[in-house]
Design an enzyme around this catalytic site. Structure first.
Site, mmCIF file in Angstrom:
data_model
loop_
_atom_site.group_PDB
_atom_site.id
_atom_site.type_symbol
_atom_site.label_atom_id
_atom_site.label_comp_id
_atom_site.label_asym_id
_atom_site.label_seq_id
_atom_site.Cartn_x
_atom_site.Cartn_y
_atom_site.Cartn_z
ATOM 1 N N ARG A 1 0.832 -1.208 0.000
ATOM 2 C CA ARG A 1 0.000 0.000 0.000
ATOM 3 C C ARG A 1 0.868 1.259 0.000
ATOM 4 O O ARG A 1 0.476 2.291 -0.514
ATOM 5 C CB ARG A 1 -0.955 0.004 1.211
ATOM 6 C CG ARG A 1 -1.701 1.330 1.386
ATOM 7 C CD ARG A 1 -3.032 1.210 2.138
ATOM 8 N NE ARG A 1 -2.989 0.349 3.296
ATOM 9 C CZ ARG A 1 -2.411 0.667 4.472
ATOM 10 N NH1 ARG A 1 -1.813 1.819 4.625
ATOM 11 N NH2 ARG A 1 -2.441 -0.184 5.474
ATOM 12 N N TYR B 1 -13.503 18.046 -15.771
ATOM 13 C CA TYR B 1 -14.079 16.717 -15.991
ATOM 14 C C TYR B 1 -15.232 16.498 -14.993
ATOM 15 O O TYR B 1 -15.146 16.950 -13.846
ATOM 16 C CB TYR B 1 -12.960 15.675 -15.825
ATOM 17 C CG TYR B 1 -13.471 14.280 -15.627
ATOM 18 C CD1 TYR B 1 -14.176 13.631 -16.636
ATOM 19 C CD2 TYR B 1 -13.271 13.607 -14.428
ATOM 20 C CE1 TYR B 1 -14.668 12.350 -16.443
ATOM 21 C CE2 TYR B 1 -13.756 12.326 -14.234
ATOM 22 C CZ TYR B 1 -14.460 11.713 -15.246
ATOM 23 O OH TYR B 1 -14.951 10.461 -15.052
ATOM 24 N N ASP C 1 -4.572 19.719 -14.295
ATOM 25 C CA ASP C 1 -4.867 18.397 -14.852
ATOM 26 C C ASP C 1 -4.418 18.412 -16.310
ATOM 27 O O ASP C 1 -5.004 19.097 -17.148
ATOM 28 C CB ASP C 1 -6.372 18.126 -14.729
ATOM 29 C CG ASP C 1 -6.770 16.730 -15.222
ATOM 30 O OD1 ASP C 1 -6.071 16.188 -16.095
ATOM 31 O OD2 ASP C 1 -7.792 16.200 -14.740
ATOM 32 N N LYS D 1 -5.710 7.216 -19.416
ATOM 33 C CA LYS D 1 -5.953 7.717 -20.765
ATOM 34 C C LYS D 1 -4.705 7.573 -21.640
ATOM 35 O O LYS D 1 -4.366 6.477 -22.024
ATOM 36 C CB LYS D 1 -6.454 9.164 -20.690
ATOM 37 C CG LYS D 1 -7.654 9.343 -19.731
ATOM 38 C CD LYS D 1 -8.839 8.553 -20.220
ATOM 39 C CE LYS D 1 -10.118 8.738 -19.439
ATOM 40 N NZ LYS D 1 -10.067 8.504 -18.011
HETATM 41 N N1 PLP Z 1 -9.189 14.101 -15.578
HETATM 42 C C1 PLP Z 1 -9.629 14.107 -16.836
HETATM 43 C C2 PLP Z 1 -9.326 15.273 -17.711
HETATM 44 C C3 PLP Z 1 -10.372 13.035 -17.335
HETATM 45 O O1 PLP Z 1 -10.827 13.052 -18.593
HETATM 46 C C4 PLP Z 1 -10.651 11.940 -16.480
HETATM 47 C C5 PLP Z 1 -11.457 10.859 -17.038
HETATM 48 O O2 PLP Z 1 -11.980 9.973 -16.573
HETATM 49 C C6 PLP Z 1 -10.161 11.981 -15.167
HETATM 50 C C7 PLP Z 1 -9.431 13.069 -14.760
HETATM 51 C C8 PLP Z 1 -10.417 10.863 -14.194
HETATM 52 O O3 PLP Z 1 -9.567 9.789 -14.447
HETATM 53 P P1 PLP Z 1 -9.913 8.280 -14.012
HETATM 54 O O4 PLP Z 1 -11.060 7.825 -14.840
HETATM 55 O O5 PLP Z 1 -8.633 7.554 -14.284
HETATM 56 O O6 PLP Z 1 -10.265 8.304 -12.563
#
Ligand code: PLP
Length: 393
Positions: A52, A105, A177, A202
């Protein structure tokens, strides 16, 4: 970053002369010397204790992305949302104020609108791309600024350097982000951000087969978030870390090919009579095209578009695409499409989507690495299903 993508963060973790980093599927680590075990456990000597907290395969992934983002340190998470929520929970206290944008998001937006207010944290969500409005809010005082640029799914752009300058003046942490741009196209730390986040699920992984998140930045900040995560437990799995490492080796190749495909497809769709609107930062009529040009090396592989005829037209067209997964994901080698209302903003209500300018029929398109001619032909064939002259009348 093409060479770093292939080589960075690997050699120190290889064993037995292998040319690849191993997946260390071990929950705990054996110590015959109890004094040494204790010294490692209290952080006085290097080593791993329990999965962990740390793991060698996960550490190799962190080392690679750290170097690609030009950061002092990196720590990883089970998902991108864990990276975002763990970072916010590490730095925010009751009474703090956060300034962000309306177009984050959908999951991030939910943290801001549903969860943080319960902890007596005030959230101000500004019109994305309206820098003056955002600066006014920052000047009122805030502990943390959270940006996403380009945004999901309308690819709006915020000037990172401009906001970073004010963040420094106000002594606020600037978190960016960088999921859509990837370290290939944009390095927020070099533009003045304190911390950069990726949903590694992604583009970093790139093959839609593993979940992960990562945070990069100054060591003293990253260590605080690592500490929160090692206790709270949103740890990346070593198998996922291995898939990230393998995927990242081709990140530079993939991102440039996807960017070329997206740019050409966005242009093609802009001239198509069945298409109502196209959102892509590479198009000259994009409101913040010049900022994108200044802070990004390329405009990215994500765009969105809407059709005359709204959701009914979308239901006609999307099922006809041969070379696309209709799925709630992006950044994969395969082209991936979906209505924003079912993918990025499924967590939002129809009213919230309307407020964000996300039409119910908005299609998010994540260009894959297929040949441009095939993707264009595929779209052309699918769009032919619409009676364009009717739709336009
Ligand atoms: N940030 C962005 C710009 C995203 O498109 C996403 C998509 O899901 C996330 C964060 C969250 O990532 P995760 O699905 O890996 O939790």
């Amino acid at each position: 970053h093409a060479t770093e993508a292939v080589w960075a963060g690997e050699k120190a973790y290889r064993v037995h002369g292998a040319s690849q980093v191993p997946v260390v599927n071990s929950v705990a680590y054996n110590y015959d010397d109890l004094d040494h075990w204790y010294q490692v456990a209290i952080g006085e000597e290097d080593g791993h204790i329990y999965g962990r907290n740390t793991n060698p395969t996960v550490a190799s992934f962190e080392d690679k992305i750290k170097q690609m983002e030009g950061a002092e340190a990196a720590t990883s998470f089970s998902t991108g949302m864990a990276a975002i929520s763990n970072t916010l929970h590490t730095f925010l206290r009751p009474g703090d104020r956060v300034v962000s944008i309306k177009d984050t998001y959908g999951g991030t937006n939910k943290i801001f609108t549903e969860f943080l207010p319960k902890l007596d944290i005030e959230i101000e969500l500004c019109e994305t791309g309206n820098h003056a409005a955002m600066e006014n809010e920052i000047k009122k005082g805030c502990r943390l600024i959270h940006l996403e640029t380009p945004t999901n799914p309308t690819v709006k752009i915020t000037d990172i350097e401009r906001i970073a300058e004010l963040a420094r003046e106000q002594d606020a942490l600037l978190v960016v982000d960088n999921t859509f741009a990837t370290p290939i196209l944009q390095n927020p730390l070099s533009l003045g951000a304190d911390l950069v986040i990726h949903s590694a699920t992604k583009f970093l992984g790139g093959h839609a087969d593993a979940l992960g998140g990562v945070l990069c930045g100054r060591k003293d900040l990253v260590e605080q978030v690592f500490h929160y995560r090692e206790i709270n437990g949103a740890t990346m799995d070593p198998n996922a870390a291995y898939l990230m490492i393998r995927g990242m080796k081709t990140l530079d190749l993939r991102v440039w090919k996807q960017t070329e495909n997206a740019g050409r497809l966005a242009e093609y769709l802009s001239g198509h009579p069945a298409v109502a609107e196209v959102f892509y930062p590479g198009l000259e009529d994009h409101p913040n095209h010049e900022i994108a040009k200044k802070q990004m090396k390329g405009f990215g592989s994500m765009f969105s578009f809407s059709l005359h005829g709204g959701m009914d037209a979308v239901k006609e067209v999307l099922p006809r695409l041969e070379f696309a997964n209709r799925a709630a994901n992006l950044g994969a080698v395969e082209t991936t499409v979906g209505p924003a209302r079912t993918t990025s903003h499924v967590e939002s209500t129809p009213e919230e989507r309307a407020e964000l300018g996300i039409a119910e029929g908005l299609i998010r398109y994540s260009a894959g690495i297929e040949s441009f001619d095939d993707l264009k032909q595929d779209l052309e064939n699918a769009l032919q299903a619409l009676n364009v002259s009717n739709a336009q009348s």
